[in-house]
Enzyme design. Sequence first.
Site, PDB file in Angstrom:
ATOM      1  CG  HIS A 158       9.304  11.260 119.207  1.00  0.00           C
ATOM      2  ND1 HIS A 158       9.384  10.742 120.487  1.00  0.00           N
ATOM      3  CD2 HIS A 158       9.248  10.186 118.369  1.00  0.00           C
ATOM      4  CE1 HIS A 158       9.349   9.423 120.429  1.00  0.00           C
ATOM      5  NE2 HIS A 158       9.260   9.053 119.162  1.00  0.00           N
ATOM      6  CE  LYS A 162       5.401  10.523 119.528  1.00  0.00           C
ATOM      7  NZ  LYS A 162       4.353   9.771 118.810  1.00  0.00           N
TER       8      LYS A 162
HETATM    9  N1  LIG Z   1       4.945   1.361 116.342  1.00  0.00           N
HETATM   10  C1  LIG Z   1       5.898   2.071 115.765  1.00  0.00           C
HETATM   11  O1  LIG Z   1       7.066   1.651 115.688  1.00  0.00           O
HETATM   12  C2  LIG Z   1       5.575   3.396 115.159  1.00  0.00           C
HETATM   13  C3  LIG Z   1       4.315   3.879 115.253  1.00  0.00           C
HETATM   14  N2  LIG Z   1       3.990   5.056 114.675  1.00  0.00           N
HETATM   15  C4  LIG Z   1       2.609   5.454 114.784  1.00  0.00           C
HETATM   16  O2  LIG Z   1       2.020   5.395 113.479  1.00  0.00           O
HETATM   17  C5  LIG Z   1       0.923   6.312 113.423  1.00  0.00           C
HETATM   18  C6  LIG Z   1       1.080   7.183 112.195  1.00  0.00           C
HETATM   19  O3  LIG Z   1       2.182   8.015 112.370  1.00  0.00           O
HETATM   20  P1  LIG Z   1       2.541   9.084 111.231  1.00  0.00           P
HETATM   21  O4  LIG Z   1       2.740   8.389 109.930  1.00  0.00           O
HETATM   22  O5  LIG Z   1       3.621   9.956 111.751  1.00  0.00           O
HETATM   23  O6  LIG Z   1       1.176   9.947 111.186  1.00  0.00           O
HETATM   24  P2  LIG Z   1       0.626  10.842 109.980  1.00  0.00           P
HETATM   25  O7  LIG Z   1      -0.385  11.753 110.583  1.00  0.00           O
HETATM   26  O8  LIG Z   1       1.762  11.392 109.182  1.00  0.00           O
HETATM   27  O9  LIG Z   1      -0.155   9.785 109.017  1.00  0.00           O
HETATM   28  C7  LIG Z   1      -1.334   9.164 109.452  1.00  0.00           C
HETATM   29  C8  LIG Z   1      -1.884   8.379 108.255  1.00  0.00           C
HETATM   30  O10 LIG Z   1      -2.953   7.554 108.676  1.00  0.00           O
HETATM   31  C9  LIG Z   1      -4.094   7.819 107.851  1.00  0.00           C
HETATM   32  N3  LIG Z   1      -5.278   7.568 108.663  1.00  0.00           N
HETATM   33  C10 LIG Z   1      -5.783   8.288 109.682  1.00  0.00           C
HETATM   34  N4  LIG Z   1      -6.852   7.655 110.200  1.00  0.00           N
HETATM   35  C11 LIG Z   1      -6.995   6.504 109.492  1.00  0.00           C
HETATM   36  C12 LIG Z   1      -7.889   5.397 109.549  1.00  0.00           C
HETATM   37  N5  LIG Z   1      -8.900   5.356 110.428  1.00  0.00           N
HETATM   38  N6  LIG Z   1      -7.722   4.371 108.683  1.00  0.00           N
HETATM   39  C13 LIG Z   1      -6.718   4.397 107.759  1.00  0.00           C
HETATM   40  N7  LIG Z   1      -5.842   5.420 107.644  1.00  0.00           N
HETATM   41  C14 LIG Z   1      -5.990   6.451 108.509  1.00  0.00           C
HETATM   42  C15 LIG Z   1      -3.944   9.226 107.375  1.00  0.00           C
HETATM   43  O11 LIG Z   1      -4.717   9.340 106.202  1.00  0.00           O
HETATM   44  P3  LIG Z   1      -4.694  10.687 105.309  1.00  0.00           P
HETATM   45  O12 LIG Z   1      -3.361  10.680 104.608  1.00  0.00           O
HETATM   46  O13 LIG Z   1      -5.836  10.517 104.349  1.00  0.00           O
HETATM   47  O14 LIG Z   1      -4.872  11.832 106.279  1.00  0.00           O
HETATM   48  C16 LIG Z   1      -2.422   9.279 107.143  1.00  0.00           C
HETATM   49  O15 LIG Z   1      -2.106   8.721 105.886  1.00  0.00           O
HETATM   50  C17 LIG Z   1       0.954   7.065 114.760  1.00  0.00           C
HETATM   51  O16 LIG Z   1       0.074   6.406 115.664  1.00  0.00           O
HETATM   52  C18 LIG Z   1       2.389   6.857 115.242  1.00  0.00           C
HETATM   53  O17 LIG Z   1       2.510   6.948 116.657  1.00  0.00           O
HETATM   54  C19 LIG Z   1       4.871   5.812 113.946  1.00  0.00           C
HETATM   55  C20 LIG Z   1       6.154   5.372 113.835  1.00  0.00           C
HETATM   56  C21 LIG Z   1       6.607   4.133 114.446  1.00  0.00           C
HETATM   57  O1  LIG Z   2       5.013   9.277 116.084  1.00  0.00           O
HETATM   58  C1  LIG Z   2       6.075   8.694 115.742  1.00  0.00           C
HETATM   59  O2  LIG Z   2       6.766   8.973 114.727  1.00  0.00           O
HETATM   60  C2  LIG Z   2       6.537   7.589 116.596  1.00  0.00           C
HETATM   61  N1  LIG Z   2       5.698   7.131 117.478  1.00  0.00           N
HETATM   62  C3  LIG Z   2       5.939   6.001 118.295  1.00  0.00           C
HETATM   63  C4  LIG Z   2       5.784   6.399 119.761  1.00  0.00           C
HETATM   64  O3  LIG Z   2       4.935   7.294 120.035  1.00  0.00           O
HETATM   65  O4  LIG Z   2       6.438   5.759 120.587  1.00  0.00           O
HETATM   66  C5  LIG Z   2       7.181   5.238 117.981  1.00  0.00           C
HETATM   67  C6  LIG Z   2       8.310   6.018 117.410  1.00  0.00           C
HETATM   68  O5  LIG Z   2       9.067   6.578 118.466  1.00  0.00           O
HETATM   69  C7  LIG Z   2       7.907   7.058 116.420  1.00  0.00           C
END
Ligand SMILES: NC(=O)C1=CN([C@@H]2O[C@H](COP(=O)(O)OP(=O)(O)OC[C@H]3O[C@@H](n4cnc5c(N)ncnc54)[C@H](OP(=O)(O)O)[C@@H]3O)[C@@H](O)[C@H]2O)C=CC1
Ligand SMILES: O=C(O)C1=N[C@H](C(=O)O)C[C@H](O)C1
Length: 255
Positions: A158, A162
């Site tokens: 990643h 991360k």
């Molecule tokens: N299942 C999948 O396929 C994937 C999962 N993920 C997961 O998605 C999540 C986000 O990843 P990523 O976008 O990189 O992280 P970022 O840190 O870039 O973004 C997190 C976002 O969530 C917001 N946030 C934090 N806490 C809360 C809450 N309690 N309620 C609502 N919004 C909240 C933040 O708000 P603010 O902007 O105000 O700080 C921000 O906009 C991680 O857990 C990641 O592992 C990511 C990619 C793929």
């Molecule tokens: O943080 C991310 O971006 C991602 N998180 C997920 C994980 O922790 O497996 C899924 C994806 O690989 C991207």
Amino acid sequence: MKKIRVGIFGFGKTGKVIANEFLNDSQFALTWVVRKGYADHHKYASRLLGYEFDAGKIFSIEDVDNDFFRERPVDALVDFSDSSGVYLYKKAAEAGISIVSAISKYEQEEIDLIKSLAKYNRVLYSPNITLGINVLMVAAQILQKIAPHADIEIVEEHFKGKREVSGTAKRIANLLGLNEEEHLNSIRVGGIVGRHEIIFGMPNQTIRLQHESINRAAFGQGAIFAVKCLIGQPPGLYTMETIIAEMFRQNIPVY
Ligand SMILES: NC(=O)C1=CN([C@@H]2O[C@H](COP(=O)(O)OP(=O)(O)OC[C@H]3O[C@@H](n4cnc5c(N)ncnc54)[C@H](OP(=O)(O)O)[C@@H]3O)[C@@H](O)[C@H]2O)C=CC1
Ligand SMILES: O=C(O)C1=N[C@H](C(=O)O)C[C@H](O)C1
């Protein structure tokens, strides 16, 4: 045709791309986006993403009171925020909103909360919501049964920032009965969106199952697929793995 109304938790690296995928799909209406803070408060995600129309008004978690989901009804809540978002699911579930959680790492207490909501609502949970990684997870379990003596190692790569070990890789280790400490290898370099490889080592051959998300839009397409899968389904806990496993069962080639 009536559009599927969606609300998104999270507007970060991934949430912004997810919002864009839903905005680009004519079957969906992005109704709101909830983020942690007050950045861009009450602006429209559509405008911030360069569109000339208003969709996806941005709220803070502080705005999510007992009436939020009833006043802003959607068909599905899609969560790409943070594990703490799970504590807002109950209000959404009580308003009849299907939940698609893409949070990659939950504590057991949070998993238990999700299971309790699934008793009366549709909840899909997927640590990696791409179609491809879930095909890889099902294929790996089949291969392990075909080659039970193979050595298996998991590699996850990643982007540099991360901090946590990939939730996807942890899930793969769990599915294959592997000790994460011994068989899960993490690499953090550059801007890699997400690559997972499962290496099956045998005396005279090596089989590598690999999936790479080359754009976060892959997660958006997975979320769209997941929301559509939940429509019309009875209450319950769903995963992308179970949906893909059923697709395997229906499509096994017959020679
Ligand atoms: N299942 C999948 O396929 C994937 C999962 N993920 C997961 O998605 C999540 C986000 O990843 P990523 O976008 O990189 O992280 P970022 O840190 O870039 O973004 C997190 C976002 O969530 C917001 N946030 C934090 N806490 C809360 C809450 N309690 N309620 C609502 N919004 C909240 C933040 O708000 P603010 O902007 O105000 O700080 C921000 O906009 C991680 O857990 C990641 O592992 C990511 C990619 C793929
Ligand atoms: O943080 C991310 O971006 C991602 N998180 C997920 C994980 O922790 O497996 C899924 C994806 O690989 C991207």
